[in-house]
Design a protein around this motif. Structure first.
Motif, PDB file in Angstrom:
ATOM      1  N   ILE A 102       0.847  -1.204   0.000  1.00  0.00           N
ATOM      2  CA  ILE A 102       0.000   0.000   0.000  1.00  0.00           C
ATOM      3  C   ILE A 102       0.877   1.247   0.000  1.00  0.00           C
ATOM      4  O   ILE A 102       0.642   2.193  -0.762  1.00  0.00           O
ATOM      5  CB  ILE A 102      -0.953   0.003   1.213  1.00  0.00           C
ATOM      6  CG1 ILE A 102      -2.028  -1.071   1.055  1.00  0.00           C
ATOM      7  CG2 ILE A 102      -1.607   1.386   1.385  1.00  0.00           C
ATOM      8  CD1 ILE A 102      -2.839  -1.319   2.322  1.00  0.00           C
ATOM      9  N   ASP A 103       1.900   1.273   0.841  1.00  0.00           N
ATOM     10  CA  ASP A 103       2.790   2.430   0.904  1.00  0.00           C
ATOM     11  C   ASP A 103       3.426   2.704  -0.448  1.00  0.00           C
ATOM     12  O   ASP A 103       3.441   3.843  -0.925  1.00  0.00           O
ATOM     13  CB  ASP A 103       3.868   2.225   1.970  1.00  0.00           C
ATOM     14  CG  ASP A 103       4.844   3.379   2.000  1.00  0.00           C
ATOM     15  OD1 ASP A 103       4.432   4.514   2.352  1.00  0.00           O
ATOM     16  OD2 ASP A 103       6.026   3.182   1.655  1.00  0.00           O
ATOM     17  N   ASP A 117      -9.638  -1.293   1.705  1.00  0.00           N
ATOM     18  CA  ASP A 117      -8.782  -2.101   2.576  1.00  0.00           C
ATOM     19  C   ASP A 117      -9.702  -2.693   3.644  1.00  0.00           C
ATOM     20  O   ASP A 117      -9.974  -2.064   4.656  1.00  0.00           O
ATOM     21  CB  ASP A 117      -7.677  -1.252   3.207  1.00  0.00           C
ATOM     22  CG  ASP A 117      -6.697  -2.084   4.028  1.00  0.00           C
ATOM     23  OD1 ASP A 117      -6.910  -3.302   4.181  1.00  0.00           O
ATOM     24  OD2 ASP A 117      -5.719  -1.500   4.525  1.00  0.00           O
ATOM     25  N   VAL A 142      -6.006  -0.907  -4.960  1.00  0.00           N
ATOM     26  CA  VAL A 142      -5.413   0.389  -5.285  1.00  0.00           C
ATOM     27  C   VAL A 142      -5.637   0.659  -6.765  1.00  0.00           C
ATOM     28  O   VAL A 142      -5.740  -0.272  -7.568  1.00  0.00           O
ATOM     29  CB  VAL A 142      -3.909   0.448  -4.939  1.00  0.00           C
ATOM     30  CG1 VAL A 142      -3.678   0.319  -3.435  1.00  0.00           C
ATOM     31  CG2 VAL A 142      -3.119  -0.612  -5.688  1.00  0.00           C
ATOM     32  N   TYR A 187       2.521   1.727  -3.559  1.00  0.00           N
ATOM     33  CA  TYR A 187       1.596   2.106  -4.633  1.00  0.00           C
ATOM     34  C   TYR A 187       0.942   3.460  -4.396  1.00  0.00           C
ATOM     35  O   TYR A 187       0.686   4.208  -5.343  1.00  0.00           O
ATOM     36  CB  TYR A 187       0.568   0.997  -4.874  1.00  0.00           C
ATOM     37  CG  TYR A 187       1.197  -0.146  -5.608  1.00  0.00           C
ATOM     38  CD1 TYR A 187       1.424  -0.082  -6.974  1.00  0.00           C
ATOM     39  CD2 TYR A 187       1.655  -1.263  -4.927  1.00  0.00           C
ATOM     40  CE1 TYR A 187       2.064  -1.096  -7.644  1.00  0.00           C
ATOM     41  CE2 TYR A 187       2.301  -2.291  -5.582  1.00  0.00           C
ATOM     42  CZ  TYR A 187       2.503  -2.194  -6.942  1.00  0.00           C
ATOM     43  OH  TYR A 187       3.164  -3.200  -7.602  1.00  0.00           O
ATOM     44  N   THR A 188       0.681   3.816  -3.152  1.00  0.00           N
ATOM     45  CA  THR A 188       0.055   5.119  -2.897  1.00  0.00           C
ATOM     46  C   THR A 188       1.082   6.246  -2.843  1.00  0.00           C
ATOM     47  O   THR A 188       0.821   7.332  -3.356  1.00  0.00           O
ATOM     48  CB  THR A 188      -0.778   5.110  -1.599  1.00  0.00           C
ATOM     49  OG1 THR A 188       0.053   4.788  -0.493  1.00  0.00           O
ATOM     50  CG2 THR A 188      -1.930   4.120  -1.706  1.00  0.00           C
ATOM     51  N   ARG A 189       2.229   6.007  -2.256  1.00  0.00           N
ATOM     52  CA  ARG A 189       3.236   7.067  -2.140  1.00  0.00           C
ATOM     53  C   ARG A 189       4.058   7.193  -3.417  1.00  0.00           C
ATOM     54  O   ARG A 189       4.106   8.241  -4.047  1.00  0.00           O
ATOM     55  CB  ARG A 189       4.158   6.786  -0.942  1.00  0.00           C
ATOM     56  CG  ARG A 189       5.264   7.827  -0.744  1.00  0.00           C
ATOM     57  CD  ARG A 189       6.275   7.382   0.314  1.00  0.00           C
ATOM     58  NE  ARG A 189       6.735   6.001   0.155  1.00  0.00           N
ATOM     59  CZ  ARG A 189       7.617   5.587  -0.766  1.00  0.00           C
ATOM     60  NH1 ARG A 189       8.136   6.428  -1.627  1.00  0.00           N
ATOM     61  NH2 ARG A 189       7.975   4.310  -0.823  1.00  0.00           N
ATOM     62  N   PHE A 245      -1.015   6.186  -6.462  1.00  0.00           N
ATOM     63  CA  PHE A 245      -2.317   5.538  -6.567  1.00  0.00           C
ATOM     64  C   PHE A 245      -3.194   5.910  -5.376  1.00  0.00           C
ATOM     65  O   PHE A 245      -2.703   6.323  -4.333  1.00  0.00           O
ATOM     66  CB  PHE A 245      -2.161   4.015  -6.594  1.00  0.00           C
ATOM     67  CG  PHE A 245      -1.666   3.442  -7.892  1.00  0.00           C
ATOM     68  CD1 PHE A 245      -1.002   4.198  -8.845  1.00  0.00           C
ATOM     69  CD2 PHE A 245      -1.850   2.101  -8.158  1.00  0.00           C
ATOM     70  CE1 PHE A 245      -0.546   3.644 -10.032  1.00  0.00           C
ATOM     71  CE2 PHE A 245      -1.403   1.526  -9.342  1.00  0.00           C
ATOM     72  CZ  PHE A 245      -0.755   2.297 -10.281  1.00  0.00           C
ATOM     73  N   ASP A 246      -4.491   5.715  -5.545  1.00  0.00           N
ATOM     74  CA  ASP A 246      -5.456   5.870  -4.466  1.00  0.00           C
ATOM     75  C   ASP A 246      -5.719   4.513  -3.836  1.00  0.00           C
ATOM     76  O   ASP A 246      -5.778   3.501  -4.544  1.00  0.00           O
ATOM     77  CB  ASP A 246      -6.784   6.430  -4.991  1.00  0.00           C
ATOM     78  CG  ASP A 246      -6.664   7.840  -5.528  1.00  0.00           C
ATOM     79  OD1 ASP A 246      -5.826   8.615  -5.018  1.00  0.00           O
ATOM     80  OD2 ASP A 246      -7.411   8.176  -6.471  1.00  0.00           O
ATOM     81  N   LEU A 247      -5.879   4.498  -2.531  1.00  0.00           N
ATOM     82  CA  LEU A 247      -6.318   3.289  -1.831  1.00  0.00           C
ATOM     83  C   LEU A 247      -7.837   3.264  -1.914  1.00  0.00           C
ATOM     84  O   LEU A 247      -8.508   4.071  -1.280  1.00  0.00           O
ATOM     85  CB  LEU A 247      -5.843   3.301  -0.379  1.00  0.00           C
ATOM     86  CG  LEU A 247      -6.269   2.111   0.478  1.00  0.00           C
ATOM     87  CD1 LEU A 247      -5.731   0.794  -0.083  1.00  0.00           C
ATOM     88  CD2 LEU A 247      -5.805   2.318   1.914  1.00  0.00           C
ATOM     89  N   PRO A 272      -5.140   7.525  -9.760  1.00  0.00           N
ATOM     90  CA  PRO A 272      -6.146   8.569  -9.530  1.00  0.00           C
ATOM     91  C   PRO A 272      -7.057   8.722 -10.744  1.00  0.00           C
ATOM     92  O   PRO A 272      -6.584   8.754 -11.876  1.00  0.00           O
ATOM     93  CB  PRO A 272      -5.321   9.838  -9.319  1.00  0.00           C
ATOM     94  CG  PRO A 272      -3.946   9.380  -9.016  1.00  0.00           C
ATOM     95  CD  PRO A 272      -3.784   8.028  -9.643  1.00  0.00           C
TER      96      PRO A 272
END
Length: 131
Positions: free
Chosen positions: A19-20, A33, A45, A22-24, A28-30, A48
């Motif tokens: 998650i870290d 979960d 994920v 792909y989002t950071r 990407f948006d989570l 955007p």
């Protein structure tokens, strides 16, 4: 609703580190979960603004699955991240520590560079040519 591929499973070692990344790193948006009764999680994920396609981050459950993490496509590019601004996203991703395997190329079909995710899966960052 027309048929479409909604989710692609990507086997990972750990939900939170994936998650870290792909989002950071990829921005990407989570999307989801959710804890599941068996102790796993349903983690989705997506880039955007994406509405029809996303990644399901699936934690490896056994040795066979763990052996596939980072090599789900046999070393070839298996994922294609389209962008509307190649230079912006390449610069941002590089600053976040994403490892690009080549310098950006400008081909007839668009601007492209191959990068690896945190496990070694190969991706194209691709801005299709106009027209």
């Amino acid at each position: 609703m027309p048929s479409h591929i909604a989710l692609t499973a990507l086997v990972v070692h750990d939900y939170d580190e994936a998650i870290d990344f792909y989002t950071r790193a990829l921005g990407f948006d989570l999307a989801e979960d959710t804890a599941r009764p068996d102790g796993s999680r349903w983690v989705v994920v997506r880039p955007p603004g994406a509405t029809e396609s996303a990644l399901l981050l699936a934690r490896a459950k056994d040795d066979a699955q763990r052996s596939r993490v980072g090599d789900q496509t046999g070393g070839r590019v298996g994922f294609f991240l389209y962008t509307d601004d190649f230079a912006r996203d390449h610069t941002r991703m590089t600053a976040e520590g994403v490892r690009f395997l080549e310098e950006p190329r400008h081909e007839a079909y668009g601007s492209v560079a191959v990068f690896e995710d945190l496990y070694g899966n190969r991706w194209d960052l691709l801005q299709p040519a106009a027209g």
